[in-house]
Design a protein around this motif. Sequence first.
Motif, PDB file in Angstrom:
ATOM      1  N   THR A  14       0.867  -1.175   0.000  1.00  0.00           N
ATOM      2  CA  THR A  14       0.000   0.000   0.000  1.00  0.00           C
ATOM      3  C   THR A  14       0.907   1.230   0.000  1.00  0.00           C
ATOM      4  O   THR A  14       2.118   1.133   0.282  1.00  0.00           O
ATOM      5  CB  THR A  14      -0.904   0.036   1.235  1.00  0.00           C
ATOM      6  N   LEU A  15       0.346   2.394  -0.261  1.00  0.00           N
ATOM      7  CA  LEU A  15       1.174   3.596  -0.263  1.00  0.00           C
ATOM      8  C   LEU A  15       1.776   3.902   1.108  1.00  0.00           C
ATOM      9  O   LEU A  15       2.957   4.267   1.182  1.00  0.00           O
ATOM     10  CB  LEU A  15       0.392   4.783  -0.828  1.00  0.00           C
ATOM     11  N   PRO A  16       1.025   3.736   2.215  1.00  0.00           N
ATOM     12  CA  PRO A  16       1.677   3.933   3.520  1.00  0.00           C
ATOM     13  C   PRO A  16       2.838   2.947   3.747  1.00  0.00           C
ATOM     14  O   PRO A  16       3.873   3.331   4.299  1.00  0.00           O
ATOM     15  CB  PRO A  16       0.546   3.704   4.527  1.00  0.00           C
ATOM     16  N   ASP A  17       2.665   1.703   3.307  1.00  0.00           N
ATOM     17  CA  ASP A  17       3.751   0.722   3.427  1.00  0.00           C
ATOM     18  C   ASP A  17       4.950   1.129   2.574  1.00  0.00           C
ATOM     19  O   ASP A  17       6.100   0.989   2.995  1.00  0.00           O
ATOM     20  CB  ASP A  17       3.287  -0.671   3.010  1.00  0.00           C
ATOM     21  N   LEU A  18       4.680   1.636   1.387  1.00  0.00           N
ATOM     22  CA  LEU A  18       5.752   2.084   0.500  1.00  0.00           C
ATOM     23  C   LEU A  18       6.515   3.243   1.141  1.00  0.00           C
ATOM     24  O   LEU A  18       7.753   3.265   1.119  1.00  0.00           O
ATOM     25  CB  LEU A  18       5.179   2.490  -0.863  1.00  0.00           C
ATOM     26  N   ALA A  19       5.792   4.190   1.721  1.00  0.00           N
ATOM     27  CA  ALA A  19       6.437   5.326   2.392  1.00  0.00           C
ATOM     28  C   ALA A  19       7.352   4.836   3.513  1.00  0.00           C
ATOM     29  O   ALA A  19       8.493   5.300   3.654  1.00  0.00           O
ATOM     30  CB  ALA A  19       5.380   6.284   2.934  1.00  0.00           C
ATOM     31  N   GLU A  20       6.851   3.876   4.290  1.00  0.00           N
ATOM     32  CA  GLU A  20       7.651   3.335   5.389  1.00  0.00           C
ATOM     33  C   GLU A  20       8.905   2.640   4.878  1.00  0.00           C
ATOM     34  O   GLU A  20      10.002   2.848   5.392  1.00  0.00           O
ATOM     35  CB  GLU A  20       6.808   2.359   6.206  1.00  0.00           C
ATOM     36  N   VAL A  39       3.902   2.666 -10.625  1.00  0.00           N
ATOM     37  CA  VAL A  39       2.542   2.488 -11.138  1.00  0.00           C
ATOM     38  C   VAL A  39       1.894   1.377 -10.328  1.00  0.00           C
ATOM     39  O   VAL A  39       2.568   0.458  -9.871  1.00  0.00           O
ATOM     40  CB  VAL A  39       2.558   2.185 -12.662  1.00  0.00           C
ATOM     41  N   GLY A  40       0.600   1.507 -10.128  1.00  0.00           N
ATOM     42  CA  GLY A  40      -0.107   0.504  -9.350  1.00  0.00           C
ATOM     43  C   GLY A  40      -1.571   0.465  -9.734  1.00  0.00           C
ATOM     44  O   GLY A  40      -1.995   1.122 -10.692  1.00  0.00           O
ATOM     45  N   VAL A  41      -2.327  -0.305  -8.971  1.00  0.00           N
ATOM     46  CA  VAL A  41      -3.764  -0.461  -9.220  1.00  0.00           C
ATOM     47  C   VAL A  41      -4.492  -0.547  -7.881  1.00  0.00           C
ATOM     48  O   VAL A  41      -3.895  -0.866  -6.859  1.00  0.00           O
ATOM     49  CB  VAL A  41      -4.072  -1.726 -10.051  1.00  0.00           C
ATOM     50  N   LYS A  42      -5.790  -0.287  -7.925  1.00  0.00           N
ATOM     51  CA  LYS A  42      -6.613  -0.496  -6.739  1.00  0.00           C
ATOM     52  C   LYS A  42      -6.947  -1.974  -6.678  1.00  0.00           C
ATOM     53  O   LYS A  42      -7.373  -2.561  -7.659  1.00  0.00           O
ATOM     54  CB  LYS A  42      -7.882   0.351  -6.824  1.00  0.00           C
ATOM     55  N   ARG A  43      -6.742  -2.559  -5.492  1.00  0.00           N
ATOM     56  CA  ARG A  43      -6.986  -3.980  -5.343  1.00  0.00           C
ATOM     57  C   ARG A  43      -7.323  -4.298  -3.897  1.00  0.00           C
ATOM     58  O   ARG A  43      -7.198  -3.454  -3.033  1.00  0.00           O
ATOM     59  CB  ARG A  43      -5.792  -4.805  -5.829  1.00  0.00           C
ATOM     60  N   GLU A  45      -9.922  -6.038  -0.757  1.00  0.00           N
ATOM     61  CA  GLU A  45     -11.287  -5.822  -0.274  1.00  0.00           C
ATOM     62  C   GLU A  45     -11.668  -4.353  -0.234  1.00  0.00           C
ATOM     63  O   GLU A  45     -12.789  -3.985  -0.535  1.00  0.00           O
ATOM     64  CB  GLU A  45     -11.442  -6.407   1.137  1.00  0.00           C
ATOM     65  N   ARG A  46     -10.747  -3.514   0.161  1.00  0.00           N
ATOM     66  CA  ARG A  46     -11.035  -2.085   0.293  1.00  0.00           C
ATOM     67  C   ARG A  46     -10.634  -1.281  -0.934  1.00  0.00           C
ATOM     68  O   ARG A  46     -10.649  -0.063  -0.905  1.00  0.00           O
ATOM     69  CB  ARG A  46     -10.332  -1.527   1.515  1.00  0.00           C
ATOM     70  N   ALA A  47     -10.237  -1.959  -1.993  1.00  0.00           N
ATOM     71  CA  ALA A  47      -9.804  -1.318  -3.234  1.00  0.00           C
ATOM     72  C   ALA A  47      -8.751  -0.248  -2.957  1.00  0.00           C
ATOM     73  O   ALA A  47      -8.809   0.866  -3.463  1.00  0.00           O
ATOM     74  CB  ALA A  47     -10.993  -0.741  -3.999  1.00  0.00           C
ATOM     75  N   ALA A  48      -7.764  -0.621  -2.139  1.00  0.00           N
ATOM     76  CA  ALA A  48      -6.665   0.287  -1.820  1.00  0.00           C
ATOM     77  C   ALA A  48      -5.656   0.295  -2.968  1.00  0.00           C
ATOM     78  O   ALA A  48      -5.355  -0.748  -3.548  1.00  0.00           O
ATOM     79  CB  ALA A  48      -5.982  -0.152  -0.530  1.00  0.00           C
ATOM     80  N   PHE A  49      -5.134   1.471  -3.285  1.00  0.00           N
ATOM     81  CA  PHE A  49      -4.123   1.582  -4.319  1.00  0.00           C
ATOM     82  C   PHE A  49      -2.852   0.909  -3.817  1.00  0.00           C
ATOM     83  O   PHE A  49      -2.371   1.194  -2.721  1.00  0.00           O
ATOM     84  CB  PHE A  49      -3.861   3.054  -4.646  1.00  0.00           C
TER      85      PHE A  49
END
Length: 122
Positions: A14-20, A39-43, A45-49
């Motif tokens: 996820t983006l927070p994980d990437l930042a960390e 580049v990424g996609v929403k995926r 259960e919560r459609a998180a990028f």
Amino acid sequence: MSTDLDALIPSWLTLPDLAERLGVQFPRVRALVRDRAVVGVKRGERAAFQVPEAFLVPAEDGGEEVIATLRGTVVVLGDQGLSDEEILEWLFTPEPSLRVAPVEALRAGRRAEVRRVAQTLV
């Protein structure tokens, strides 16, 4: 999309994980997405990028960084008309002329070969 991305890409961030993992503030990660450095996609259960974990490589300082040549390759693929899902599919599908998936060739420093193949896509 003709291929299930989860079958091609085993690990996502996820983006927070990437930042960390990068050791940067969240706005910097948003800028990486906006600037097409990743580049990424929403995926999920919560459609998180989310972005593929394979986009990270060891940095000289002992941390991690995004593959330096990824942005240029993403731009070339986007210029060829590929969507973000199609870009991910192409990057993670083994390419016979490279003998590996393009993302692995980028991780190995083979930018010129990868971009040459990417420019031939129509």
